[in-house]
Structure formats: C-alpha cells, structure tokens
Scaffold this active site. Structure first.
Site, mmCIF file in Angstrom:
data_model
loop_
_atom_site.group_PDB
_atom_site.id
_atom_site.type_symbol
_atom_site.label_atom_id
_atom_site.label_comp_id
_atom_site.label_asym_id
_atom_site.label_seq_id
_atom_site.Cartn_x
_atom_site.Cartn_y
_atom_site.Cartn_z
ATOM 1 N N SER A 125 0.840 -1.198 0.000
ATOM 2 C CA SER A 125 0.000 0.000 0.000
ATOM 3 C C SER A 125 0.869 1.240 0.000
ATOM 4 C CB SER A 125 -0.851 -0.022 1.273
ATOM 5 O OG SER A 125 -1.403 1.246 1.508
ATOM 6 N N TYR A 149 -2.031 -1.364 10.816
ATOM 7 C CA TYR A 149 -2.263 -1.859 9.454
ATOM 8 C C TYR A 149 -1.072 -1.516 8.554
ATOM 9 C CZ TYR A 149 -3.719 -1.808 4.603
ATOM 10 O OH TYR A 149 -3.741 -1.991 3.241
ATOM 11 N N LYS A 153 2.198 -3.823 6.479
ATOM 12 C CA LYS A 153 2.695 -3.752 5.096
ATOM 13 C C LYS A 153 4.207 -3.503 5.085
ATOM 14 C CE LYS A 153 -1.318 -4.341 3.100
ATOM 15 N NZ LYS A 153 -1.657 -5.684 2.592
HETATM 16 P P1 NAD Z 1 -10.853 -7.043 0.940
HETATM 17 O O1 NAD Z 1 -11.080 -7.064 2.404
HETATM 18 O O2 NAD Z 1 -12.019 -6.826 0.051
HETATM 19 O O3 NAD Z 1 -10.113 -8.382 0.483
HETATM 20 C C1 NAD Z 1 -9.265 -9.108 1.346
HETATM 21 C C2 NAD Z 1 -9.750 -10.551 1.339
HETATM 22 O O4 NAD Z 1 -8.914 -11.344 2.175
HETATM 23 C C3 NAD Z 1 -11.181 -10.695 1.865
HETATM 24 O O5 NAD Z 1 -11.952 -11.436 0.938
HETATM 25 C C4 NAD Z 1 -11.007 -11.444 3.181
HETATM 26 O O6 NAD Z 1 -12.116 -12.287 3.444
HETATM 27 C C5 NAD Z 1 -9.724 -12.215 2.923
HETATM 28 N N1 NAD Z 1 -8.959 -12.578 4.128
HETATM 29 C C6 NAD Z 1 -8.562 -11.780 5.143
HETATM 30 N N2 NAD Z 1 -7.867 -12.484 6.035
HETATM 31 C C7 NAD Z 1 -7.805 -13.759 5.580
HETATM 32 C C8 NAD Z 1 -7.216 -14.963 6.055
HETATM 33 N N3 NAD Z 1 -6.562 -14.997 7.214
HETATM 34 N N4 NAD Z 1 -7.351 -16.090 5.316
HETATM 35 C C9 NAD Z 1 -8.035 -16.082 4.162
HETATM 36 N N5 NAD Z 1 -8.606 -14.974 3.653
HETATM 37 C C10 NAD Z 1 -8.507 -13.829 4.356
HETATM 38 O O7 NAD Z 1 -9.730 -5.938 0.661
HETATM 39 P P2 NAD Z 1 -9.182 -5.387 -0.727
HETATM 40 O O8 NAD Z 1 -9.515 -3.953 -0.783
HETATM 41 O O9 NAD Z 1 -9.528 -6.267 -1.839
HETATM 42 O O10 NAD Z 1 -7.616 -5.476 -0.426
HETATM 43 C C11 NAD Z 1 -6.815 -6.547 -0.870
HETATM 44 C C12 NAD Z 1 -5.390 -6.315 -0.411
HETATM 45 O O11 NAD Z 1 -4.936 -5.074 -0.913
HETATM 46 C C13 NAD Z 1 -5.224 -6.249 1.098
HETATM 47 O O12 NAD Z 1 -4.019 -6.890 1.449
HETATM 48 C C14 NAD Z 1 -5.149 -4.777 1.377
HETATM 49 O O13 NAD Z 1 -4.419 -4.495 2.538
HETATM 50 C C15 NAD Z 1 -4.425 -4.274 0.133
HETATM 51 N N6 NAD Z 1 -4.688 -2.856 -0.135
HETATM 52 C C16 NAD Z 1 -5.961 -2.407 -0.250
HETATM 53 C C17 NAD Z 1 -6.210 -1.050 -0.470
HETATM 54 C C18 NAD Z 1 -7.614 -0.518 -0.574
HETATM 55 O O14 NAD Z 1 -7.805 0.676 -0.395
HETATM 56 N N7 NAD Z 1 -8.614 -1.320 -0.889
HETATM 57 C C19 NAD Z 1 -5.134 -0.149 -0.572
HETATM 58 C C20 NAD Z 1 -3.843 -0.643 -0.474
HETATM 59 C C21 NAD Z 1 -3.630 -2.006 -0.252
HETATM 60 N N1 UFG Z 2 -12.437 11.432 3.297
HETATM 61 C C1 UFG Z 2 -13.432 12.295 3.663
HETATM 62 N N2 UFG Z 2 -14.589 11.796 4.159
HETATM 63 C C2 UFG Z 2 -14.809 10.464 4.309
HETATM 64 C C3 UFG Z 2 -13.782 9.566 3.931
HETATM 65 C C4 UFG Z 2 -12.613 10.089 3.449
HETATM 66 O O1 UFG Z 2 -13.273 13.507 3.548
HETATM 67 O O2 UFG Z 2 -15.885 10.056 4.789
HETATM 68 C C5 UFG Z 2 -11.181 11.968 2.731
HETATM 69 C C6 UFG Z 2 -9.948 11.628 3.524
HETATM 70 O O3 UFG Z 2 -9.722 12.595 4.522
HETATM 71 C C7 UFG Z 2 -8.874 11.628 2.432
HETATM 72 C C8 UFG Z 2 -9.620 11.132 1.196
HETATM 73 O O4 UFG Z 2 -10.992 11.350 1.466
HETATM 74 O O5 UFG Z 2 -8.430 12.927 2.178
HETATM 75 C C9 UFG Z 2 -9.422 9.647 0.914
HETATM 76 O O6 UFG Z 2 -9.730 8.901 2.088
HETATM 77 P P1 UFG Z 2 -9.909 7.322 2.059
HETATM 78 O O7 UFG Z 2 -10.306 6.908 3.432
HETATM 79 O O8 UFG Z 2 -10.791 6.932 0.937
HETATM 80 O O9 UFG Z 2 -8.453 6.807 1.679
HETATM 81 P P2 UFG Z 2 -7.081 7.031 2.453
HETATM 82 O O10 UFG Z 2 -6.167 7.694 1.489
HETATM 83 O O11 UFG Z 2 -7.250 7.642 3.758
HETATM 84 O O12 UFG Z 2 -6.686 5.513 2.735
HETATM 85 C C10 UFG Z 2 -6.397 4.616 1.687
HETATM 86 C C11 UFG Z 2 -6.711 3.176 2.088
HETATM 87 C C12 UFG Z 2 -5.823 2.759 3.226
HETATM 88 C C13 UFG Z 2 -4.397 2.990 2.888
HETATM 89 C C14 UFG Z 2 -4.185 4.427 2.469
HETATM 90 C C15 UFG Z 2 -2.808 4.702 2.004
HETATM 91 O O13 UFG Z 2 -8.040 3.073 2.499
HETATM 92 O O14 UFG Z 2 -5.981 1.368 3.424
HETATM 93 O O15 UFG Z 2 -5.073 4.722 1.377
HETATM 94 O O16 UFG Z 2 -2.521 3.832 0.951
HETATM 95 F F1 UFG Z 2 -3.618 2.744 3.972
#
Ligand code: NAD
Ligand code: UFG
Length: 339
Positions: A125, A149, A153
């Site tokens: 991330s 969290y 990473k």
């Molecule tokens: P998500 O929660 O939709 O997907 C994660 C999946 O992993 C889920 O289906 C959950 O059931 C499964 N899971 C969790 N723990 C498990 C375990 N112990 N065994 C088996 N399955 C398990 O999240 P996502 O948004 O698809 O994110 C996927 C990956 O990308 C994650 O590692 C997350 O940290 C990373 N990531 C996500 C974002 C974001 O904003 N969505 C940003 C940066 C990184």
């Molecule tokens: N925001 C609002 N109102 C809301 C939600 C978010 O104003 O209800 C704003 C936040 O302050 C930020 C922007 O919208 O400025 C984006 O916020 P998000 O929560 O959508 O995303 P973040 O950038 O905070 O977080 C995301 C992922 C995290 C990850 C991070 C850095 O959700 O998992 O990016 O990669 F850690």
C-alpha cells in the site's frame, strides 16, 4: 497455461483480478475465509468470464489447508491479497491485525517454500510511504507507518526482502496500491464494505444513492487546491491489470528479483473534485459538510508511476470520471452489495 493461487480472491481487488486472470486464460484457485467478503463475488466472476474458479473457503493461517492446496495443484505463482485492511480498526485490535496479516503471510511463505513455489505478487500500500516523504512518491523512498495496518505492510515488505536475500530463487513483485476505487464495467462486482464505509468513494456513492445523508469532508484547510485532501485514485480494473503485468514479468525474466512498484495514476484529486465528478456521473446531489481533519490523514498523497510503466509496461488508463461512473453503475445495480 499457468495456475495462480489467489489469497483473498473473493475480496474487492481480488475478485477484479480474478476476472482479468481468467480473461487471460490463467487457471485460478482462490483461498479466502470470507471474513470480509462473500462467495457471491466469485459467482459473479464466473458470470462475467464464463469460466470457473477452484475455491477453498479456508484461512491462510491454516497451514494444513495451504499444504493440501499446494499438494493437490501445480501452482505457478501466488497473488497474496488476503489481509485485514481497515486503518482505524487496526488501532483498536492491533493483535488481530498483526496475527492475521503477519502470521498469515509467514505461514503462506513457508507453505510456498515447502512446495517450491517461489513466484509471488504481494499487495502492499502507498501507506508505507508514511508521513516523512513528499508526494510524488518513488519506490526508493524510506518506508514507515503510523498505524498497525500500515506497519503490517512495512514489515511484510521486509519479510519478503529477507526471504529473497536468503534464497534468490524467490521472484517477488511488491505492488504498492494508491487509492483503489471503481468497479467492473459489467456492474456485477464492486466494493461491498460492511456497515458505514470508511473510505471516500463508497461513502460518496452511498450518499448519492440515498443510503447515507451527507458526506463529512475531513478537513478544509489543507495546503491543497481547495483545502481538501488529495489522493491518487486508481480504477480497480487498471489495478487488476497491473497484477497480470507483474506475473508476466516474473514469468519472462531470466534472473529472479524482488521489486516494488507503485500502482497509481500519478495524478492527485481532492475530495471536492471527487464529489463533483461523482455528482456528474450520477446526476445526484451529494450534500456535504466540511468537518475537522481525520487524525492520521495526510494532505497530499500520489504516486510517481514511472517505474511500473518502464519495467512492467503498465499504466493506468481510466479517468476519475470512469471510476465514478463504474462505482455508480455497481451501486445502483446492487444497492445492498452482494447481500
Ligand atoms: P478485501 O477485504 O475486500 O479483500 C481481502 C480478502 O482477504 C477478503 O476477501 C477477506 O475475506 C480475505 N482474508 C482476510 N484475512 C484472511 C485470512 N486470514 N485467510 C483467508 N482470507 C482472508 O480488501 P481489498 O480492498 O480487496 O484489499 C486486498 C489487499 O490489498 C489487502 O491486502 C489490502 O491491505 C491491500 N490494499 C488495499 C487497499 C484498498 O484501499 N482497498 C489499498 C492498499 C492495499
Ligand atoms: N475522506 C473524507 N470523508 C470520508 C472519507 C474520506 O473527507 O468520509 C477523505 C480523507 O480525509 C482523504 C480522502 O478522502 O483525504 C481519501 O480517504 P480514504 O479513506 O478513501 O483513503 P485514504 O487515502 O485515507 O486511505 C487509503 C486506504 C488505506 C491505505 C491508504 C494509504 O483506504 O488502506 O489509502 O494507501 F492505507
């Protein structure tokens, strides 16, 4: 054709990646314990692609289950999405986050090593750039994090580095995602948060559809174009395609490597720019109120996406408008997500 084990494949990014893998004729095996997803996402993946997935409803903490999967299938590479991902929750239940994300990854790496599967694509991330670096972020910047969290990473990236250095038959691609949003064009799969969304795009989308009353904009006094926070939003399908490029590079290179790549567009959008783009895409009003900053938020975060372009031949193609339109299409077709 290659067989890919996708951990967390029923989740938001995982399900979109499964679609792109199947479209490219990879065999796909998913392991997911469904702690934050539903099996329905995989039914929809089958519907979109007309292809089947082998699904194991298992936990990656279950080493026996992993060993059995590696025994029963000839797996060429693993894409590792499985993990818990809510920043706020991670400060409430850090031990759960550390156990699930860190121990889970260690067990997966052990099972891979035992099965002599050394090709790995890992979901990292942009949060690993921490508070000290200035956007645009480049992959060589020092890593840090301010919450459990994010620390998982940073630590997993270190595990992978050490693992590669111990045995350079490992071939590892670390993908640092910026802000994944949007949904598959079909409107059949998308992000399905539990309860009230933490993230901007699903929140805005639920305001537009009338499920939530108004958006709280966290902070109006940042040093940005309109005072609201700036992020690098990336369409989840573009992101999914980045995983295919990473697999292709791993499969084609003659020497193994460990490399980190930013997957972002390289452009930042403010909260109000997102709100306006969503208004246009949905033709709905999106009432909002500017409130205090959310603790831990950065003013500006966006990628330098040059390395992924140069080395993977990947770049994001979809615009903020596409992201909003596809989110809206998913939201209106599935007002209650997969339920
Ligand atoms: P998500 O929660 O939709 O997907 C994660 C999946 O992993 C889920 O289906 C959950 O059931 C499964 N899971 C969790 N723990 C498990 C375990 N112990 N065994 C088996 N399955 C398990 O999240 P996502 O948004 O698809 O994110 C996927 C990956 O990308 C994650 O590692 C997350 O940290 C990373 N990531 C996500 C974002 C974001 O904003 N969505 C940003 C940066 C990184
Ligand atoms: N925001 C609002 N109102 C809301 C939600 C978010 O104003 O209800 C704003 C936040 O302050 C930020 C922007 O919208 O400025 C984006 O916020 P998000 O929560 O959508 O995303 P973040 O950038 O905070 O977080 C995301 C992922 C995290 C990850 C991070 C850095 O959700 O998992 O990016 O990669 F850690």
């Amino acid at each position: 054709m290659q067989t890919i084990l996708v951990t967390g494949g029923a989740g938001y990014i995982g399900s979109h990646t499964c679609v792109e893998l199947l479209e490219k004729n990879y065999e796909v095996i998913v392991i997911d314990n469904l702690i934050n997803s539903s099996k329905e996402s995989l039914n929809r993946v089958k519907k979109i692609t007309g292809k089947s997935i082998t699904f194991y409803e298992k936990d990656i903490l279950d080493k026996d289950a992993l060993d059995k999967i590696f025994n029963d299938h000839k797996i060429d590479a693993v894409i590792h999405f499985a993990g818990l991902k809510a920043v706020g929750e991670s400060t409430q239940i850090p031990l759960t986050y550390y156990h699930n994300n860190l121990t889970g990854t260690l067990i997966l790496l052990q099972a891979m090593q035992q099965a002599s599967v050394f090709n790995l694509v890992f979901s990292s991330s942009a949060t690993v750039y921490g508070e000290v670096n200035q956007a645009p972020y480049t992959e060589d910047m020092p890593l840090s994090a301010t919450n459990p969290y994010g620390l998982t990473k940073v630590m997993i990236e270190q595990f992978l580095q050490d693992t590669y250095e111990s045995h350079n038959y490992w071939n590892i691609s670390i993908l640092r995602y910026f802000n994944p949003v949007g949904a598959h064009k079909s409107g059949l799969i998308g992000e399905d948060p539990n309860g009230i969304p933490n993230n901007l795009m699903p929140y805005v989308s639920q305001v537009a559809v009338g499920k939530l009353k108004q958006l709280k904009v966290f902070g109006g006094d940042y040093p940005t174009i309109d005072g609201t926070g700036v992020r690098d939003y990336i369409h989840v399908t573009d992101l999914a395609l980045g995983h295919i490029k990473a697999l292709e590079k791993i499969a084609s290179q003659t020497q193994t490597s460990i490399e980190a790549y930013n997957l972002g567009t390289g452009n930042g959008s403010s909260v109000l720019e997102v709100v306006n783009a969503f208004k246009e895409a949905s033709s709905k009003d999106i009432p909002y109120d500017i409130v205090d900053r959310r603790p831990g938020d950065l003013a500006i975060a966006y990628a330098n996406a040059g390395k992924a372009k140069a080395q993977l031949g990947w770049e994001a193609n979809q615009t903020l408008k596409d992201m909003c339109q596809d989110t809206w299409n998913w939201q209106t077709n599935n007002p209650n997500g997969y339920r």
